[in-house]
Design a protein around this motif. Structure first.
Motif, PDB file in Angstrom:
ATOM      1  N   TRP A  75      40.402  33.931  41.551  1.00 50.96           N
ATOM      2  CA  TRP A  75      41.828  34.258  41.445  1.00 50.96           C
ATOM      3  C   TRP A  75      42.649  33.040  41.046  1.00 50.96           C
ATOM      4  CZ3 TRP A  75      41.721  38.900  40.399  1.00 50.96           C
ATOM      5  CH2 TRP A  75      40.948  39.824  41.104  1.00 50.96           C
ATOM      6  N   ALA A  85      45.045  31.458  37.642  1.00 52.97           N
ATOM      7  CA  ALA A  85      45.722  31.653  36.360  1.00 52.97           C
ATOM      8  C   ALA A  85      46.078  30.298  35.757  1.00 52.97           C
ATOM      9  CB  ALA A  85      46.983  32.499  36.549  1.00 52.97           C
ATOM     10  N   GLN A  94      44.789  36.262  28.250  1.00 44.16           N
ATOM     11  CA  GLN A  94      45.956  37.129  28.149  1.00 44.16           C
ATOM     12  C   GLN A  94      46.104  37.612  26.709  1.00 44.16           C
ATOM     13  OE1 GLN A  94      47.850  38.900  29.717  1.00 44.16           O
ATOM     14  NE2 GLN A  94      50.055  38.618  29.433  1.00 44.16           N
ATOM     15  N   THR A 100      42.888  42.915  37.873  1.00 44.46           N
ATOM     16  CA  THR A 100      42.299  41.633  37.479  1.00 44.46           C
ATOM     17  C   THR A 100      43.373  40.572  37.284  1.00 44.46           C
ATOM     18  OG1 THR A 100      42.365  42.318  35.165  1.00 44.46           O
ATOM     19  CG2 THR A 100      40.303  42.666  36.373  1.00 44.46           C
ATOM     20  N   SER A 121      49.466  37.135  39.094  1.00 41.48           N
ATOM     21  CA  SER A 121      49.864  36.234  38.006  1.00 41.48           C
ATOM     22  C   SER A 121      51.239  36.629  37.486  1.00 41.48           C
ATOM     23  CB  SER A 121      48.835  36.256  36.875  1.00 41.48           C
ATOM     24  OG  SER A 121      48.696  37.565  36.367  1.00 41.48           O
ATOM     25  N   PHE A 122      51.942  35.655  36.924  1.00 42.04           N
ATOM     26  CA  PHE A 122      53.293  35.870  36.401  1.00 42.04           C
ATOM     27  C   PHE A 122      53.199  35.980  34.877  1.00 42.04           C
ATOM     28  CE2 PHE A 122      55.529  35.072  40.338  1.00 42.04           C
ATOM     29  CZ  PHE A 122      54.684  34.227  41.041  1.00 42.04           C
ATOM     30  N   TYR A 163      44.060  34.648  33.125  1.00 41.79           N
ATOM     31  CA  TYR A 163      44.114  35.138  34.487  1.00 41.79           C
ATOM     32  C   TYR A 163      42.691  35.433  34.964  1.00 41.79           C
ATOM     33  CZ  TYR A 163      43.730  39.597  32.005  1.00 41.79           C
ATOM     34  OH  TYR A 163      43.312  40.618  31.183  1.00 41.79           O
ATOM     35  N   ALA A 164      42.556  35.574  36.261  1.00 40.64           N
ATOM     36  CA  ALA A 164      41.225  35.790  36.844  1.00 40.64           C
ATOM     37  C   ALA A 164      40.218  34.770  36.335  1.00 40.64           C
ATOM     38  CB  ALA A 164      40.745  37.224  36.572  1.00 40.64           C
ATOM     39  N   LEU A 203      51.815  32.669  30.318  1.00 42.30           N
ATOM     40  CA  LEU A 203      50.504  32.967  30.880  1.00 42.30           C
ATOM     41  C   LEU A 203      49.432  32.931  29.795  1.00 42.30           C
ATOM     42  CD1 LEU A 203      48.783  33.948  33.314  1.00 42.30           C
ATOM     43  CD2 LEU A 203      49.347  36.292  32.609  1.00 42.30           C
TER      44      LEU A 203
END
Lengths: 108, 126
Positions: free
Chosen positions: A32, A34, A55, B108, B112-113, A49-50, A46
């Motif tokens: 977890w 980012a 993204q 998933t 997050s932003f 993620y993960a 962003l």
């Protein structure tokens, strides 16, 4: 609180170089994590993620890996538009959600 | 396309209350499972999460700021707001609002932003 430590704090690189940034969590956060890119005067964006999922719209030269406490962000071939500051954020334990202190990628 | 825009005074006096609003356009603040957060960045420094809210009013706050922070939501105006009381010079920062993916459940993009406002600079000075 989970502390996030990035290294290096800054890196000088040339266009075309491979750049790797490390983020270490003070305790395990599974996957977890980012990653964000921030350019001067702009909001963060962003990227990943993960830990390793790109993204939508982010170039494939960006990649992420890691799990547990150690993570990396890699830019495979640095482009002029990649010069920026990069932040990691743990998304496993809250509150608070915490960010690393940032890594500035500068032009060599 | 969802957009967020911060608004509020750029100058606040010490000991007073900082008040900011984030207006969400291009989508409803209450139509999905997203949270809505505030993050700040002092000049030349890193990012600090302040707090997040769900459209129902459920909130999470940074423990380091919890005694001074209130985040609220107005679904009729598609806005959420930040109040930070008893400010000092240490609260001088760019304040961002952002959409946050749910912090639990089968997702998933956990916490997050992904969409941010442009940010607004707030200076605490007399």
């Amino acid at each position: 609180d989970i502390q996030m430590t990035q290294s290096p704090s800054s890196v000088s690189a040339s266009v075309g170089d491979r750049v790797t940034i490390t983020c270490r969590a003070s305790q395990g956060i599974s996957s977890w994590l980012a990653w964000y890119q921030q350019k001067p005067g702009k909001a963060p964006k962003l990227l990943i993620y993960a830990a390793s999922s790109l993204q939508s719209g982010v170039p494939s030269r960006f990649s992420g890996s890691g799990s547990g406490t150690d993570f990396t962000l890699t830019i495979s071939s640095l482009q002029p538009e990649d010069f920026a500051t990069y932040y990691c954020q743990q998304a496993n334990s809250f509150p608070p959600w915490t960010f690393g202190q940032g890594t500035k990628v500068e032009i060599k | 396309q969802l957009q967020l825009q911060e608004s509020g005074p750029g100058l606040v006096k010490p000991s007073e209350t900082l008040s900011l609003t984030c207006t969400v356009s291009g989508g409803s603040i209450s139509s999905s499972s997203y949270y809505w957060g505030w993050i700040r960045q002092p000049p030349g420094k890193g990012l600090e999460w302040i707090g997040s809210i769900y459209y129902s009013g459920s909130t999470y706050y940074n423990p380091s700021l919890k005694s001074r922070v209130t985040i609220s939501v107005d679904t009729s105006k598609n806005q959420f707001s930040l109040k930070l009381s008893s400010v000092t010079a240490a609260d001088t920062a760019v304040y961002y609002c952002a959409r946050q993916h749910p912090p639990f459940g089968v997702t998933t993009m956990l916490a997050s932003f992904d969409i941010w406002g442009q940010g607004t600079m707030v200076t605490v000075s007399s």
